[in-house]
Design a protein around this motif. Structure first.
Motif, PDB file in Angstrom:
ATOM      1  N   LEU A   1      -2.205 -19.491   7.327  1.00  0.00           N
ATOM      2  CA  LEU A   1      -1.731 -18.323   6.603  1.00  0.00           C
ATOM      3  C   LEU A   1      -2.739 -17.881   5.545  1.00  0.00           C
ATOM      4  O   LEU A   1      -2.536 -16.870   4.882  1.00  0.00           O
TER       5      LEU A   1
ATOM      6  N   LYS B   1      -3.548 -18.923   2.641  1.00  0.00           N
ATOM      7  CA  LYS B   1      -3.113 -18.821   1.253  1.00  0.00           C
ATOM      8  C   LYS B   1      -3.352 -20.116   0.501  1.00  0.00           C
ATOM      9  O   LYS B   1      -3.455 -21.199   1.089  1.00  0.00           O
TER      10      LYS B   1
ATOM     11  N   GLN C   1       6.427 -13.870 -10.554  1.00  0.00           N
ATOM     12  CA  GLN C   1       5.109 -14.025  -9.931  1.00  0.00           C
ATOM     13  C   GLN C   1       4.544 -12.705  -9.415  1.00  0.00           C
ATOM     14  O   GLN C   1       3.401 -12.347  -9.704  1.00  0.00           O
TER      15      GLN C   1
ATOM     16  N   LYS D   1       3.071   4.703 -11.212  1.00  0.00           N
ATOM     17  CA  LYS D   1       3.287   3.387 -10.615  1.00  0.00           C
ATOM     18  C   LYS D   1       3.037   2.280 -11.624  1.00  0.00           C
ATOM     19  O   LYS D   1       3.735   1.262 -11.669  1.00  0.00           O
TER      20      LYS D   1
ATOM     21  N   GLN E   1       5.953   2.054 -13.931  1.00  0.00           N
ATOM     22  CA  GLN E   1       7.076   1.438 -13.213  1.00  0.00           C
ATOM     23  C   GLN E   1       6.918  -0.088 -13.199  1.00  0.00           C
ATOM     24  O   GLN E   1       7.869  -0.829 -13.462  1.00  0.00           O
TER      25      GLN E   1
ATOM     26  N   GLU F   1       9.218  -2.936 -15.134  1.00  0.00           N
ATOM     27  CA  GLU F   1       9.827  -4.048 -14.406  1.00  0.00           C
ATOM     28  C   GLU F   1       9.496  -5.376 -15.080  1.00  0.00           C
ATOM     29  O   GLU F   1      10.362  -6.239 -15.257  1.00  0.00           O
TER      30      GLU F   1
ATOM     31  N   GLN G   1      -3.547   1.654  -1.198  1.00  0.00           N
ATOM     32  CA  GLN G   1      -2.741   2.603  -0.416  1.00  0.00           C
ATOM     33  C   GLN G   1      -1.268   2.480  -0.737  1.00  0.00           C
ATOM     34  O   GLN G   1      -0.545   3.450  -0.834  1.00  0.00           O
ATOM     35  N   LYS G   2      -0.851   1.220  -0.889  1.00  0.00           N
ATOM     36  CA  LYS G   2       0.580   0.967  -1.103  1.00  0.00           C
ATOM     37  C   LYS G   2       1.067   1.499  -2.447  1.00  0.00           C
ATOM     38  O   LYS G   2       2.252   1.708  -2.660  1.00  0.00           O
TER      39      LYS G   2
ATOM     40  N   ARG H   1       5.288   0.950   8.092  1.00  0.00           N
ATOM     41  CA  ARG H   1       4.703  -0.161   7.344  1.00  0.00           C
ATOM     42  C   ARG H   1       5.650  -1.357   7.375  1.00  0.00           C
ATOM     43  O   ARG H   1       5.239  -2.502   7.530  1.00  0.00           O
TER      44      ARG H   1
ATOM     45  N   GLN I   1       4.222 -15.104  12.327  1.00  0.00           N
ATOM     46  CA  GLN I   1       3.966 -16.292  11.517  1.00  0.00           C
ATOM     47  C   GLN I   1       5.129 -17.277  11.614  1.00  0.00           C
ATOM     48  O   GLN I   1       4.930 -18.497  11.647  1.00  0.00           O
TER      49      GLN I   1
ATOM     50  N   LYS J   1       3.604 -20.609  12.825  1.00  0.00           N
ATOM     51  CA  LYS J   1       3.408 -21.624  11.786  1.00  0.00           C
ATOM     52  C   LYS J   1       4.630 -22.528  11.627  1.00  0.00           C
ATOM     53  O   LYS J   1       4.496 -23.721  11.376  1.00  0.00           O
TER      54      LYS J   1
ATOM     55  N   ARG K   1      11.117   0.439  -4.412  1.00  0.00           N
ATOM     56  CA  ARG K   1      10.286  -0.758  -4.251  1.00  0.00           C
ATOM     57  C   ARG K   1       9.808  -0.959  -2.828  1.00  0.00           C
ATOM     58  O   ARG K   1       9.002  -1.842  -2.562  1.00  0.00           O
TER      59      ARG K   1
ATOM     60  N   PRO L   1       7.572  -0.701   0.027  1.00  0.00           N
ATOM     61  CA  PRO L   1       6.168  -0.285   0.001  1.00  0.00           C
ATOM     62  C   PRO L   1       5.837   0.762   1.083  1.00  0.00           C
ATOM     63  O   PRO L   1       6.436   0.761   2.137  1.00  0.00           O
TER      64      PRO L   1
END
Lengths: 241, 244
Positions: free
Chosen positions: A51, A53, A107, A132, A135, A139, A238-239, B134, B145, B149, B242, B244
């Protein structure tokens, strides 16, 4: 080969694991996986964690990802002092509750502030639309307030008189915006005091050692950024549009 | 007063808690909470859970939110079979590993089709096609995944036995299915896992938990879904923004 930890201290989740093992004198090999150079996409690292990460743990043949899972594993395997993850059913549930809540409430937004305020503008040369940004900051303020009112309240630490994994995870995440010079502790003296308490319980030396790379992020020469990583960041922008 | 569970069965984590408690014969009072009638933001409920979220558990004076924490609490407090949350160090670690990934990649993502197709239109909001696509891509990535995984060649997500991880995953994946997006189609491995899991839980219990959500499309078509209470609009608009 003993315990190996794959880390980049730019990541809050990695700092939580690093601080925990150092504080508890758990011997380990620090395997640096440089996020800024895109090393988490390398063939070697994909074998550890497909993954891509961080952090990852390798204990003999056992490989584990996800910082909360790693922290719980280390607590038990190395029999660390019980205040880190108290055995009492209710107290432990509070830690579990915070660990579940923090993914989206702390997080994610804290990490986003760093992206919005520093990384995206620095790398792409473009600012994220003000709407954005506002915002996101709203939050964060709301969630810091919730953290104070629901989890910390008038206690010294989240579970009471002693530091636990919950405080550690909370603080390293709340430090993330500091990489972009944004201090989330300015609005509440209660939170600022808690921050100091957690730092002292960890040990200021260890705390700031773990945060050194983050605090130096502003000095980073982003022309050394791996092109693949740069592409991903442009996608991220983009998001936010 | 014994154990009380505050649940809205339209919500995925609420269903996971409901199914777990019922399957394990844990006695509880069901306190239904209807999110879209504004009950979450009511003064009464915020005294139960200041985070204003469901699921919430009340055990005497002890109040707990977050489905993961609730499931772990119930596993530990009541006599439940070990396989749900095994005491073995590595097996337990695998569950926490899944739940960490789930929080980032499943939660929030698989609820979007329900918002897009049922909830947002109720307040006159239509999501741009770009966002719908999206989300589809994000679901596809997550499902890949999940198979590569976590499930791999195992019977269940973290090994050969059903755990809390499977329950959390299943109810999230059912959410898009309930609004007509069958993500199990073309994914035989996942479909087989779902079948195994539902056979273990019992189809009656699954149906019982999903009564509300499975009828939702029909209700929407017949305009039988009540308009959300005005107090809920801010929450709904925030949640939609929220995506995306």
């Amino acid at each position: 080969m003993g315990l190996e930890l794959y880390l980049d201290l730019l990541s809050a989740s990695c700092r939580a694991v690093y601080i925990f093992v150092k504080k508890n004198s758990i011997p380990f090999d620090f395997q640096f996986v440089d996020l800024l150079k895109g090393h988490h996409h390398s063939k070697e690292y994909i074998e550890i964690n497909p993954l891509k990460k961080l952090p990852s743990l390798k204990d003999g043949r056992f490989i584990l990802s996800e910082s909360v899972a790693i922290l719980f594993y280390l607590c038990r395997k190395y029999s660390t002092p019980s205040h880190w993850y108290p055995p009492d059913l209710h107290t432990r549930a509070r830690v579990d509750e915070f660990m579940a809540w923090q993914h989206t409430a702390i997080q994610l937004p804290m990490s986003r502030i760093l992206w919005i305020k520093m990384l995206i503008p620095r790398i792409t040369g473009e600012e994220v639309p003000a709407e954005k940004t506002e915002q996101m900051l709203t939050e964060v303020r709301t969630n810091m307030q919730l953290f104070e009112e629901k989890f910390l309240q008038d206690k010294m630490f989240i579970t009471g008189d002693h530091i636990s994994l919950a405080d550690l995870v909370a603080l390293v995440e709340m430090m993330q915006p500091m990489g972009g010079n944004y201090n989330v502790f300015l609005n509440s003296s209660r939170l600022a005091e808690w921050r100091m308490r957690v730092e002292l319980a960890i040990g200021s030396g260890l705390f700031w050692e773990a945060h050194d790379r983050l605090m130096k992020l502003a000095e980073w020469d982003c022309s050394t950024l791996d092109p693949m990583v740069k592409e991903k960041i442009c996608e991220l922008l983009q998001k936010f549009r | 007063m014994g154990l009380e569970l505050y649940l809205d069965l339209l919500s995925q984590p609420c269903r996971a808690v409901y199914i777990f408690a019922k399957k394990n014969g844990i006695p509880f009072e069901l306190r239904p909470v209807e999110i879209f009638k504004g009950q979450l933001v009511s003064k009464d409920f915020s005294q139960i859970n200041s985070l204003c979220k469901v699921p919430a558990l009340k055990d005497g004076d002890f109040i707990l939110s977050e489905s993961t924490a609730i499931l772990i609490y119930l596993s530990c407090k009541y006599p439940t079979a070990d396989h749900w949350y095994p005491s073995n160090l590595q097996a337990r670690a695998r569950i926490h590993e899944y739940l960490g990934w789930h929080a980032d990649c499943i939660r929030g993502t698989f609820g979007v089709p329900f918002w897009t197709q049922v909830l947002a239109p109720l307040i006159g909001v239509h999501l741009p096609e770009e966002k719908v696509q999206r989300n589809r891509a994000a679901m596809d990535r997550a499902l890949q995944q999940l198979e590569d995984k976590f499930l791999r060649d195992q019977a269940f997500l973290t090994g050969q036995h059903v755990t809390l991880a499977d329950l959390m995953a299943l109810e999230e994946l059912i959410q898009p299915v309930a609004v007509g997006f069958d993500l199990f189609e073309g994914r035989p491995k996942l479909a087989a896992w779902r079948e195994r899991l539902e056979a273990f839980l019992g189809t009656d219990l699954c149906q019982e938990a999903r009564g509300l959500i499975l009828n939702i499309l029909e209700q929407a078509a017949n305009k039988k879904i009540p308009d959300p209470a005005p107090e809920v609009y801010p929450y709904m608009l925030l949640r939609i923004s929220r995506i995306p």
